[in-house]
Design a protein around this motif. Structure first.
Motif, PDB file in Angstrom:
ATOM      1  N   ASP A  79       0.821  -1.212   0.000  1.00 37.49           N
ATOM      2  CA  ASP A  79       0.000   0.000   0.000  1.00 37.49           C
ATOM      3  C   ASP A  79       0.856   1.264   0.000  1.00 37.49           C
ATOM      4  O   ASP A  79       0.495   2.266  -0.613  1.00 37.49           O
ATOM      5  CB  ASP A  79      -0.982   0.002   1.173  1.00 37.49           C
ATOM      6  N   ARG A  80       2.006   1.205   0.629  1.00 40.59           N
ATOM      7  CA  ARG A  80       2.900   2.377   0.641  1.00 40.59           C
ATOM      8  C   ARG A  80       3.566   2.585  -0.713  1.00 40.59           C
ATOM      9  O   ARG A  80       3.741   3.710  -1.163  1.00 40.59           O
ATOM     10  CB  ARG A  80       3.945   2.244   1.740  1.00 40.59           C
ATOM     11  N   LEU A  81       3.940   1.490  -1.367  1.00 39.27           N
ATOM     12  CA  LEU A  81       4.501   1.592  -2.718  1.00 39.27           C
ATOM     13  C   LEU A  81       3.446   2.129  -3.686  1.00 39.27           C
ATOM     14  O   LEU A  81       3.723   2.988  -4.520  1.00 39.27           O
ATOM     15  CB  LEU A  81       5.025   0.238  -3.193  1.00 39.27           C
ATOM     16  N   ARG A  82       2.233   1.628  -3.567  1.00 41.56           N
ATOM     17  CA  ARG A  82       1.141   2.086  -4.431  1.00 41.56           C
ATOM     18  C   ARG A  82       0.874   3.577  -4.208  1.00 41.56           C
ATOM     19  O   ARG A  82       0.655   4.329  -5.156  1.00 41.56           O
ATOM     20  CB  ARG A  82      -0.109   1.264  -4.183  1.00 41.56           C
ATOM     21  N   ALA A  83       0.921   4.031  -2.964  1.00 42.12           N
ATOM     22  CA  ALA A  83       0.703   5.451  -2.663  1.00 42.12           C
ATOM     23  C   ALA A  83       1.769   6.318  -3.325  1.00 42.12           C
ATOM     24  O   ALA A  83       1.461   7.373  -3.888  1.00 42.12           O
ATOM     25  CB  ALA A  83       0.687   5.675  -1.148  1.00 42.12           C
ATOM     26  N   PHE A  84       3.023   5.868  -3.269  1.00 38.31           N
ATOM     27  CA  PHE A  84       4.107   6.592  -3.938  1.00 38.31           C
ATOM     28  C   PHE A  84       3.843   6.652  -5.444  1.00 38.31           C
ATOM     29  O   PHE A  84       3.907   7.715  -6.057  1.00 38.31           O
ATOM     30  CB  PHE A  84       5.461   5.928  -3.658  1.00 38.31           C
ATOM     31  N   GLU A  85       3.540   5.506  -6.046  1.00 37.97           N
ATOM     32  CA  GLU A  85       3.339   5.431  -7.495  1.00 37.97           C
ATOM     33  C   GLU A  85       2.156   6.283  -7.948  1.00 37.97           C
ATOM     34  O   GLU A  85       2.203   6.905  -9.011  1.00 37.97           O
ATOM     35  CB  GLU A  85       3.175   3.974  -7.930  1.00 37.97           C
ATOM     36  N   GLU A  86       1.115   6.335  -7.143  1.00 36.68           N
ATOM     37  CA  GLU A  86      -0.032   7.183  -7.488  1.00 36.68           C
ATOM     38  C   GLU A  86       0.313   8.664  -7.358  1.00 36.68           C
ATOM     39  O   GLU A  86      -0.073   9.475  -8.202  1.00 36.68           O
ATOM     40  CB  GLU A  86      -1.233   6.828  -6.613  1.00 36.68           C
ATOM     41  N   ALA A  87       1.053   9.038  -6.329  1.00 38.11           N
ATOM     42  CA  ALA A  87       1.405  10.438  -6.110  1.00 38.11           C
ATOM     43  C   ALA A  87       2.345  10.967  -7.186  1.00 38.11           C
ATOM     44  O   ALA A  87       2.283  12.144  -7.550  1.00 38.11           O
ATOM     45  CB  ALA A  87       2.029  10.610  -4.726  1.00 38.11           C
ATOM     46  N   VAL A  88       3.208  10.112  -7.717  1.00 42.26           N
ATOM     47  CA  VAL A  88       4.136  10.506  -8.782  1.00 42.26           C
ATOM     48  C   VAL A  88       3.368  11.040  -9.998  1.00 42.26           C
ATOM     49  O   VAL A  88       3.824  11.943 -10.686  1.00 42.26           O
ATOM     50  CB  VAL A  88       5.027   9.300  -9.170  1.00 42.26           C
ATOM     51  N   GLN A  89       2.177  10.489 -10.234  1.00 42.77           N
ATOM     52  CA  GLN A  89       1.372  10.879 -11.392  1.00 42.77           C
ATOM     53  C   GLN A  89       1.005  12.364 -11.363  1.00 42.77           C
ATOM     54  O   GLN A  89       0.754  12.963 -12.409  1.00 42.77           O
ATOM     55  CB  GLN A  89       0.089  10.039 -11.474  1.00 42.77           C
ATOM     56  N   ASP A  90       0.968  12.960 -10.183  1.00 42.58           N
ATOM     57  CA  ASP A  90       0.514  14.341 -10.033  1.00 42.58           C
ATOM     58  C   ASP A  90       1.621  15.387 -10.114  1.00 42.58           C
ATOM     59  O   ASP A  90       1.349  16.572  -9.952  1.00 42.58           O
ATOM     60  CB  ASP A  90      -0.236  14.494  -8.708  1.00 42.58           C
ATOM     61  N   VAL A  91       2.861  14.966 -10.337  1.00 44.88           N
ATOM     62  CA  VAL A  91       3.977  15.919 -10.439  1.00 44.88           C
ATOM     63  C   VAL A  91       4.316  16.075 -11.919  1.00 44.88           C
ATOM     64  O   VAL A  91       4.904  15.169 -12.515  1.00 44.88           O
ATOM     65  CB  VAL A  91       5.208  15.439  -9.635  1.00 44.88           C
TER      66      VAL A  91
END
Length: 152
Positions: A79-91
């Motif tokens: 879940d922490r890796l997924r959160a990182f990968e999802e947040a990267v999309q917004d930069v």
């Protein structure tokens, strides 16, 4: 996905000439218009070919800095890796993100208009991404090769 010789001829032709007409594509692939069109539709539906779009050279529009940003993640729970990968999309400055094996967990390809701009991206976005433990930056000096052509 299995590709036959006609599929490969279509892929080579559209890579070489993205503006090619369907008639010309059919000729290049050795197919009539309708079968060629159906194959191209199938290749698009299966994800082998992305929709047409213009590719902008970042340098030509002022993004002269290209940085490889190596990221270590603090905790490797799914879940922490997924959160990182999802947040990267917004930069928006992060052009690519790849999960890695080895010393670092991810490499980000980041563009910036200046070193100060990159510094702001790091301070305001990258280190604020979920679960980031550390960041290691390598500035590229020169583009030696940049190809979008897949050897089909």
């Amino acid at each position: 996905m299995e590709l036959d010789d006609s599929d490969r001829r279509i892929l080579r032709a559209i890579q070489a000439r993205p503006e090619i007409t369907m008639r010309e594509l059919g000729e290049a692939a050795g197919l009539s218009h309708s079968p060629c069109w159906r194959r191209l539709q199938r290749l698009q539906e299966e994800g082998a070919v992305s929709p047409r779009r213009f590719v902008i050279d970042p340098e030509a529009v002022g993004f002269e800095i290209l940085v490889l940003c190596f990221v270590k993640i603090a905790h490797h729970q799914r879940d922490r890796l997924r959160a990182f990968e999802e947040a990267v999309q917004d930069v928006p400055e992060i052009m690519q993100c790849h999960s890695l094996s080895g010393e670092y967990d991810y490499v980000l390809q980041v563009i910036a208009t200046s070193v100060r701009h990159y510094e702001a991206v790091v301070k305001n976005a990258i280190v604020e991404l979920p679960n980031v433990q550390s960041v290691n930056t390598s500035f590229t000096l020169k583009r030696v090769k940049h190809s979008l052509n897949v050897p089909v």
